[in-house]
Design a protein around this motif. Structure first.
Motif, PDB file in Angstrom:
ATOM      1  N   SER A 215       0.875  -1.162   0.037  1.00  0.00           N
ATOM      2  CA  SER A 215      -0.058  -0.054   0.097  1.00  0.00           C
ATOM      3  C   SER A 215       0.787   1.300   0.094  1.00  0.00           C
ATOM      4  O   SER A 215       0.655   2.079  -0.908  1.00  0.00           O
ATOM      5  CB  SER A 215      -0.670   0.161   1.337  1.00  0.00           C
ATOM      6  OG  SER A 215      -2.140   0.847   1.013  1.00  0.00           O
TER       7      SER A 215
ATOM      8  N   TRP B 177      -4.648   8.713  -1.533  1.00  0.00           N
ATOM      9  CA  TRP B 177      -4.601   7.699  -0.628  1.00  0.00           C
ATOM     10  C   TRP B 177      -4.290   8.581   0.804  1.00  0.00           C
ATOM     11  O   TRP B 177      -4.924   8.393   1.619  1.00  0.00           O
ATOM     12  CB  TRP B 177      -3.751   6.598  -0.903  1.00  0.00           C
ATOM     13  CG  TRP B 177      -3.584   5.696   0.527  1.00  0.00           C
ATOM     14  CD1 TRP B 177      -4.414   4.820   0.852  1.00  0.00           C
ATOM     15  CD2 TRP B 177      -2.195   5.552   0.900  1.00  0.00           C
ATOM     16  NE1 TRP B 177      -3.760   4.100   1.937  1.00  0.00           N
ATOM     17  CE2 TRP B 177      -2.686   4.548   2.001  1.00  0.00           C
ATOM     18  CE3 TRP B 177      -1.203   6.178   0.739  1.00  0.00           C
ATOM     19  CZ2 TRP B 177      -1.684   4.123   2.869  1.00  0.00           C
ATOM     20  CZ3 TRP B 177      -0.206   5.736   1.846  1.00  0.00           C
ATOM     21  CH2 TRP B 177      -0.315   4.863   2.788  1.00  0.00           C
TER      22      TRP B 177
ATOM     23  N   ARG C  83      -7.238  10.845   2.169  1.00  0.00           N
ATOM     24  CA  ARG C  83      -7.935   9.608   2.786  1.00  0.00           C
ATOM     25  C   ARG C  83      -7.716   9.252   4.119  1.00  0.00           C
ATOM     26  O   ARG C  83      -8.296   9.184   5.201  1.00  0.00           O
ATOM     27  CB  ARG C  83      -8.544   8.584   2.069  1.00  0.00           C
ATOM     28  CG  ARG C  83      -9.494   9.279   0.640  1.00  0.00           C
ATOM     29  CD  ARG C  83      -9.969   7.958  -0.076  1.00  0.00           C
ATOM     30  NE  ARG C  83      -8.845   7.456  -0.629  1.00  0.00           N
ATOM     31  CZ  ARG C  83      -8.658   6.352  -0.787  1.00  0.00           C
ATOM     32  NH1 ARG C  83      -9.270   5.408  -0.161  1.00  0.00           N
ATOM     33  NH2 ARG C  83      -7.742   5.602  -1.728  1.00  0.00           N
TER      34      ARG C  83
ATOM     35  N   LEU D 143      -7.929   1.450   5.655  1.00  0.00           N
ATOM     36  CA  LEU D 143      -7.374   2.323   4.708  1.00  0.00           C
ATOM     37  C   LEU D 143      -5.788   2.266   4.697  1.00  0.00           C
ATOM     38  O   LEU D 143      -5.440   2.435   3.639  1.00  0.00           O
ATOM     39  CB  LEU D 143      -7.955   3.814   5.019  1.00  0.00           C
ATOM     40  CG  LEU D 143      -7.636   4.780   4.044  1.00  0.00           C
ATOM     41  CD1 LEU D 143      -8.176   4.455   2.798  1.00  0.00           C
ATOM     42  CD2 LEU D 143      -8.339   6.194   4.564  1.00  0.00           C
TER      43      LEU D 143
ATOM     44  N   GLN E 211      -5.610  -0.497   2.333  1.00  0.00           N
ATOM     45  CA  GLN E 211      -6.325  -0.275   0.988  1.00  0.00           C
ATOM     46  C   GLN E 211      -5.424  -0.218  -0.375  1.00  0.00           C
ATOM     47  O   GLN E 211      -5.842  -0.729  -1.472  1.00  0.00           O
ATOM     48  CB  GLN E 211      -7.392   0.725   1.174  1.00  0.00           C
ATOM     49  CG  GLN E 211      -8.521   0.178   0.321  1.00  0.00           C
ATOM     50  CD  GLN E 211      -9.856   1.410   0.642  1.00  0.00           C
ATOM     51  OE1 GLN E 211      -9.750   2.656   0.257  1.00  0.00           O
ATOM     52  NE2 GLN E 211     -10.639   1.017   1.184  1.00  0.00           N
ATOM     53  N   ASN E 212      -4.636   0.874  -0.337  1.00  0.00           N
ATOM     54  CA  ASN E 212      -4.064   1.126  -1.462  1.00  0.00           C
ATOM     55  C   ASN E 212      -3.188   0.127  -1.908  1.00  0.00           C
ATOM     56  O   ASN E 212      -2.607  -0.029  -3.220  1.00  0.00           O
ATOM     57  CB  ASN E 212      -3.068   2.224  -1.121  1.00  0.00           C
ATOM     58  CG  ASN E 212      -2.821   3.096  -2.246  1.00  0.00           C
ATOM     59  OD1 ASN E 212      -3.824   3.578  -2.944  1.00  0.00           O
ATOM     60  ND2 ASN E 212      -1.517   3.554  -2.800  1.00  0.00           N
TER      61      ASN E 212
ATOM     62  N   GLU F 202      -4.593  -2.670  -3.072  1.00  0.00           N
ATOM     63  CA  GLU F 202      -5.125  -2.914  -4.377  1.00  0.00           C
ATOM     64  C   GLU F 202      -5.045  -4.352  -4.556  1.00  0.00           C
ATOM     65  O   GLU F 202      -4.772  -5.056  -5.606  1.00  0.00           O
ATOM     66  CB  GLU F 202      -4.705  -2.293  -5.794  1.00  0.00           C
ATOM     67  CG  GLU F 202      -4.889  -0.742  -5.477  1.00  0.00           C
ATOM     68  CD  GLU F 202      -4.814  -0.089  -6.592  1.00  0.00           C
ATOM     69  OE1 GLU F 202      -3.781  -0.504  -7.511  1.00  0.00           O
ATOM     70  OE2 GLU F 202      -5.007   1.191  -7.119  1.00  0.00           O
TER      71      GLU F 202
END
Length: 219
Positions: A99, A107, A110, A139, A142-143, A145
């Motif tokens: 991430s 990102w 957020r 979060l 989350q990056n 992917e």
């Protein structure tokens, strides 16, 4: 073949979420038998949504089937916690590193908002803190992917949270400065410092783990 209509699906999802929260927070105790009729009256809903929700929670490993037809809240144990902690550290470390390596301005923005929101709720003692806490931790990952990996991470988060509620109820838990631990992880992630972020995240989990193990051992 019968497909549930929108109202059926909504009732199942609401029931699932309510039962999940009750199990995670200990309102339904580990190992407690989950009787359909009792839950139906408790949640003021039909038997069908209860059964469907319990089946979903079985997949989440928060509920177990027994005697083929019965359900019970999944039990807790030191060995189970050890496994959850090991898997969570391994998989989240992998997701966090990926991430951060893919870090983007979107990102980061957020993440800043999620950390601010969580910190604010923590200071006010809001009942919404837990949702904000989960949002922040997910979060961070989350990056990456990597949807399959993230799904496993989220499931392990939910399994772990039951133990964290237990730890929070014991003497001495609040001596930790959880806000500082979160800030260290957050700032390292923003700095795109993979090694420091990983170190702080794993230390954060291992501190809770060590405390809980001592609690379960009676030390």
């Amino acid at each position: 073949m019968h497909y549930p209509d929108i109202s059926d699906s909504s009732a199942i999802q609401i029931t699932y979420q309510r039962l999940r929260d009750m199990i995670v927070k200990g309102d339904l105790q580990p190992g407690e038998k989950l009787k359909i009729e009792q839950l139906r009256k408790m949640l003021n809903t039909g038997a069908s949504p209860i059964r469907e929700a319990l089946s979903l929670l079985t997949s989440d490993m928060l509920v177990e089937r027994f005697d083929q037809r019965g359900f019970r809240a999944a039990p807790v144990s030191k060995s189970s916690f050890d496994e959850i902690l090991m898997l969570r550290c391994t998989l989240e470390d992998m997701a966090l590193r990926t991430s951060i390596e893919k870090a983007s301005e979107d990102w980061e923005e957020r993440l800043v908002l999620a950390h601010h929101h969580m910190s604010k709720l923590s200071r006010t003692g809001s009942s919404d803190f837990e949702n904000a806490h989960k949002t922040f931790h997910m979060l961070l990952l989350q990056n990456s992917e990597l949807p399959t990996l993230l799904r496993y991470c989220e499931q392990l988060y939910d399994l772990n949270i039951r133990y964290r509620y237990l730890a929070a109820g014991g003497a001495g838990y609040e001596n930790r400065c959880i806000a500082t631990e979160h800030k260290q992880i957050f700032e390292a992630a923003l700095d795109r410092d993979v090694e420091s972020a990983s170190k702080f995240l794993l230390a954060h989990y291992h501190r809770t783990g060590a405390y809980l193990i001592s609690l379960m051992s009676g030390d």
